[in-house]
Design a protein around this motif. Structure first.
Motif, PDB file in Angstrom:
ATOM      1  N   ARG A  56       9.465   5.157   2.467  1.00 15.20           N
ATOM      2  CA  ARG A  56      10.817   4.640   1.957  1.00 15.20           C
ATOM      3  C   ARG A  56      10.729   4.136   3.082  1.00 15.20           C
ATOM      4  O   ARG A  56      11.199   3.070   3.369  1.00 15.20           O
ATOM      5  CB  ARG A  56      12.201   5.160   1.447  1.00 15.20           C
ATOM      6  CG  ARG A  56      11.833   5.320   0.059  1.00 15.20           C
ATOM      7  CD  ARG A  56      12.454   6.176  -0.589  1.00 15.20           C
ATOM      8  NE  ARG A  56      12.470   6.155  -1.996  1.00 15.20           N
ATOM      9  CZ  ARG A  56      13.683   7.784  -2.071  1.00 15.20           C
ATOM     10  NH1 ARG A  56      14.340   8.463  -1.656  1.00 15.20           N
ATOM     11  NH2 ARG A  56      13.747   7.904  -3.379  1.00 15.20           N
ATOM     12  N   GLU A  57      11.401   4.826   4.397  1.00 16.12           N
ATOM     13  CA  GLU A  57      11.374   3.961   5.707  1.00 16.12           C
ATOM     14  C   GLU A  57      11.083   2.908   6.725  1.00 16.12           C
ATOM     15  O   GLU A  57      10.876   1.830   6.340  1.00 16.12           O
ATOM     16  CB  GLU A  57      11.480   4.590   6.685  1.00 16.12           C
ATOM     17  CG  GLU A  57      13.235   5.734   6.741  1.00 16.12           C
ATOM     18  CD  GLU A  57      13.801   4.761   6.896  1.00 16.12           C
ATOM     19  OE1 GLU A  57      14.466   4.104   7.676  1.00 16.12           O
ATOM     20  OE2 GLU A  57      14.983   5.114   5.627  1.00 16.12           O
ATOM     21  N   CYS A  58       9.517   2.942   5.611  1.00 15.23           N
ATOM     22  CA  CYS A  58       8.160   2.518   6.423  1.00 15.23           C
ATOM     23  C   CYS A  58       8.013   0.911   5.790  1.00 15.23           C
ATOM     24  O   CYS A  58       8.113  -0.249   6.365  1.00 15.23           O
ATOM     25  CB  CYS A  58       6.743   3.473   5.996  1.00 15.23           C
ATOM     26  SG  CYS A  58       5.658   2.173   6.265  1.00 15.23           S
ATOM     27  N   ILE A  59       8.832   1.068   4.857  1.00 15.91           N
ATOM     28  CA  ILE A  59       8.651   0.754   3.523  1.00 15.91           C
ATOM     29  C   ILE A  59       9.590  -0.761   3.635  1.00 15.91           C
ATOM     30  O   ILE A  59       9.750  -2.355   4.478  1.00 15.91           O
ATOM     31  CB  ILE A  59       9.022   0.931   2.038  1.00 15.91           C
ATOM     32  CG1 ILE A  59       7.334   0.685   1.019  1.00 15.91           C
ATOM     33  CG2 ILE A  59       8.570  -0.411   1.129  1.00 15.91           C
ATOM     34  CD1 ILE A  59       7.341   1.965   0.437  1.00 15.91           C
ATOM     35  N   LYS A  60      11.002  -0.028   4.117  1.00 16.24           N
ATOM     36  CA  LYS A  60      12.108  -0.756   4.507  1.00 16.24           C
ATOM     37  C   LYS A  60      11.821  -1.558   5.845  1.00 16.24           C
ATOM     38  O   LYS A  60      12.183  -3.135   5.989  1.00 16.24           O
ATOM     39  CB  LYS A  60      13.253   0.402   4.801  1.00 16.24           C
ATOM     40  CG  LYS A  60      14.159  -0.293   5.179  1.00 16.24           C
ATOM     41  CD  LYS A  60      15.201   0.504   5.089  1.00 16.24           C
ATOM     42  CE  LYS A  60      15.044   0.971   6.420  1.00 16.24           C
ATOM     43  NZ  LYS A  60      16.772   1.942   7.548  1.00 16.24           N
ATOM     44  N   HIS A  61      11.017  -0.903   7.304  1.00 19.63           N
ATOM     45  CA  HIS A  61      10.820  -1.648   7.979  1.00 19.63           C
ATOM     46  C   HIS A  61       9.903  -2.890   7.334  1.00 19.63           C
ATOM     47  O   HIS A  61       9.896  -3.648   8.103  1.00 19.63           O
ATOM     48  CB  HIS A  61      10.586  -0.850   8.744  1.00 19.63           C
ATOM     49  CG  HIS A  61      11.795   0.141   9.613  1.00 19.63           C
ATOM     50  ND1 HIS A  61      12.611  -0.512  10.492  1.00 19.63           N
ATOM     51  CD2 HIS A  61      11.811   1.342   9.940  1.00 19.63           C
ATOM     52  CE1 HIS A  61      13.247   0.348  10.637  1.00 19.63           C
ATOM     53  NE2 HIS A  61      12.964   1.517  10.080  1.00 19.63           N
ATOM     54  N   CYS A  62       8.698  -2.546   7.054  1.00 18.66           N
ATOM     55  CA  CYS A  62       8.057  -3.303   7.044  1.00 18.66           C
ATOM     56  C   CYS A  62       9.048  -4.644   5.911  1.00 18.66           C
ATOM     57  O   CYS A  62       8.419  -6.160   6.856  1.00 18.66           O
ATOM     58  CB  CYS A  62       6.959  -2.675   5.849  1.00 18.66           C
ATOM     59  SG  CYS A  62       5.495  -1.743   6.527  1.00 18.66           S
ATOM     60  N   LEU A  63       9.327  -4.284   4.645  1.00 16.64           N
ATOM     61  CA  LEU A  63      10.006  -5.237   4.629  1.00 16.64           C
ATOM     62  C   LEU A  63      11.153  -6.682   5.177  1.00 16.64           C
ATOM     63  O   LEU A  63      11.130  -7.614   5.517  1.00 16.64           O
ATOM     64  CB  LEU A  63      11.061  -5.207   2.644  1.00 16.64           C
ATOM     65  CG  LEU A  63       9.652  -4.841   2.042  1.00 16.64           C
ATOM     66  CD1 LEU A  63      10.595  -4.091   0.878  1.00 16.64           C
ATOM     67  CD2 LEU A  63       8.295  -5.714   1.714  1.00 16.64           C
ATOM     68  N   THR A  64      11.943  -5.753   6.604  1.00 19.69           N
ATOM     69  CA  THR A  64      12.611  -6.374   7.296  1.00 19.69           C
ATOM     70  C   THR A  64      11.988  -7.499   8.151  1.00 19.69           C
ATOM     71  O   THR A  64      12.468  -8.447   8.743  1.00 19.69           O
ATOM     72  CB  THR A  64      14.004  -5.441   8.160  1.00 19.69           C
ATOM     73  OG1 THR A  64      14.450  -5.112   7.276  1.00 19.69           O
ATOM     74  CG2 THR A  64      14.367  -6.204   8.859  1.00 19.69           C
ATOM     75  N   CYS A  65      10.857  -7.147   8.734  1.00 17.65           N
ATOM     76  CA  CYS A  65      10.176  -7.368   9.530  1.00 17.65           C
ATOM     77  C   CYS A  65       9.530  -8.286   9.234  1.00 17.65           C
ATOM     78  O   CYS A  65       8.946  -9.723   9.595  1.00 17.65           O
ATOM     79  CB  CYS A  65       8.363  -6.358   9.945  1.00 17.65           C
ATOM     80  SG  CYS A  65       8.153  -6.583  11.183  1.00 17.65           S
ATOM     81  N   ALA A  67       0.935  -1.316  -0.190  1.00 16.93           N
ATOM     82  CA  ALA A  67       0.569  -0.263   0.723  1.00 16.93           C
ATOM     83  C   ALA A  67       1.297   1.090  -0.047  1.00 16.93           C
ATOM     84  O   ALA A  67       0.942   1.881  -0.648  1.00 16.93           O
ATOM     85  CB  ALA A  67      -1.083  -0.181   1.052  1.00 16.93           C
ATOM     86  N   CYS A  68       2.059   1.709   1.030  1.00 15.66           N
ATOM     87  CA  CYS A  68       3.281   2.269   1.322  1.00 15.66           C
ATOM     88  C   CYS A  68       3.420   2.747  -0.954  1.00 15.66           C
ATOM     89  O   CYS A  68       3.659   3.499  -1.275  1.00 15.66           O
ATOM     90  CB  CYS A  68       4.097   2.052   2.504  1.00 15.66           C
ATOM     91  SG  CYS A  68       3.340   2.658   3.830  1.00 15.66           S
ATOM     92  N   HIS A 114       2.774   9.884  -2.385  1.00 19.41           N
ATOM     93  CA  HIS A 114       4.736  10.301  -1.768  1.00 19.41           C
ATOM     94  C   HIS A 114       4.992   9.520  -1.404  1.00 19.41           C
ATOM     95  O   HIS A 114       5.775   9.506  -0.497  1.00 19.41           O
ATOM     96  CB  HIS A 114       4.339  11.675  -0.851  1.00 19.41           C
ATOM     97  CG  HIS A 114       3.601  12.891  -1.676  1.00 19.41           C
ATOM     98  ND1 HIS A 114       4.255  13.764  -2.475  1.00 19.41           N
ATOM     99  CD2 HIS A 114       2.397  13.381  -0.815  1.00 19.41           C
ATOM    100  CE1 HIS A 114       2.417  14.955  -2.417  1.00 19.41           C
ATOM    101  NE2 HIS A 114       2.008  14.553  -1.827  1.00 19.41           N
ATOM    102  N   VAL A 115       5.159   8.102  -2.529  1.00 15.51           N
ATOM    103  CA  VAL A 115       6.029   6.982  -1.958  1.00 15.51           C
ATOM    104  C   VAL A 115       7.300   7.592  -1.401  1.00 15.51           C
ATOM    105  O   VAL A 115       8.089   6.337  -0.499  1.00 15.51           O
ATOM    106  CB  VAL A 115       6.014   6.081  -3.076  1.00 15.51           C
ATOM    107  CG1 VAL A 115       6.666   6.833  -4.230  1.00 15.51           C
ATOM    108  CG2 VAL A 115       6.704   4.571  -2.947  1.00 15.51           C
ATOM    109  N   HIS A 116       8.436   8.183  -1.848  1.00 21.48           N
ATOM    110  CA  HIS A 116       9.441   8.789  -1.328  1.00 21.48           C
ATOM    111  C   HIS A 116       9.811   8.817   0.091  1.00 21.48           C
ATOM    112  O   HIS A 116      10.195   8.958   0.755  1.00 21.48           O
ATOM    113  CB  HIS A 116       9.749   9.562  -1.800  1.00 21.48           C
ATOM    114  CG  HIS A 116       9.835  10.914  -1.934  1.00 21.48           C
ATOM    115  ND1 HIS A 116       8.128  11.522  -2.478  1.00 21.48           N
ATOM    116  CD2 HIS A 116       9.783  11.936  -1.166  1.00 21.48           C
ATOM    117  CE1 HIS A 116       7.868  12.844  -2.178  1.00 21.48           C
ATOM    118  NE2 HIS A 116       8.814  13.523  -1.341  1.00 21.48           N
ATOM    119  N   MET A 117       8.455   9.006   0.846  1.00 20.21           N
ATOM    120  CA  MET A 117       8.148   9.857   2.418  1.00 20.21           C
ATOM    121  C   MET A 117       8.123   8.570   2.992  1.00 20.21           C
ATOM    122  O   MET A 117       7.705   8.173   4.026  1.00 20.21           O
ATOM    123  CB  MET A 117       6.862  11.614   2.334  1.00 20.21           C
ATOM    124  CG  MET A 117       7.586  12.139   1.887  1.00 20.21           C
ATOM    125  SD  MET A 117       5.813  13.225   1.882  1.00 20.21           S
ATOM    126  CE  MET A 117       5.693  13.475   4.206  1.00 20.21           C
TER     127      MET A 117
END
Length: 118
Positions: A46-55, A35-36, A41-44
């Motif tokens: 990035r950290e959310c996506i990164k943490h979700c994928l790590t999780c 969804a992110c 404003h997908v660039h905003m």
């Protein structure tokens, strides 16, 4: 009753609380990351996506290790709890419904992982 669904539901119900929490967290994190990527404003995000994928990756690891009764499962649960806490902290910064759902799933997973064999 549909006998083809019964064994699968039964297996999920028989899984430990931590495995169930990891599976639910994986779904929430995958949905949130997807969804992110669709946000204006997908660039905003990035950290959310990164943490979700790590999780997602740490939850997958925990589930695999616990299901085969690995002696490393407890250490993986500690790592997963940390990843979930980071993801929850990031997702909770965003007002999007998918982020809020993800943050709740991550907190529940972190709690279950910290309680693993405690």
């Amino acid at each position: 009753m549909n006998s083809s669904q019964e064994p699968n539901q039964s297996l999920f119900n028989q899984a430990s609380t931590s495995v169930q929490a990891c599976i639910e967290c994986m779904f929430a994190c995958k949905h949130c990351a997807s969804a992110c990527l669709q946000e204006e404003h997908v660039h905003m995000m990035r950290e959310c996506i990164k943490h979700c994928l790590t999780c997602v990756e740490t939850c997958q690891l925990c589930t695999s290790l616990e299901l085969r009764h690995s002696e490393l499962a407890e250490q993986a649960m500690q790592l997963c709890a940390s990843a979930c806490q980071l993801c929850a902290a990031e997702c909770s910064k965003h007002e999007h419904e998918h982020c809020q759902i993800c943050a709740k799933a991550c907190l529940a997973c972190a709690k279950a992982c910290l309680a693993y064999r405690a």
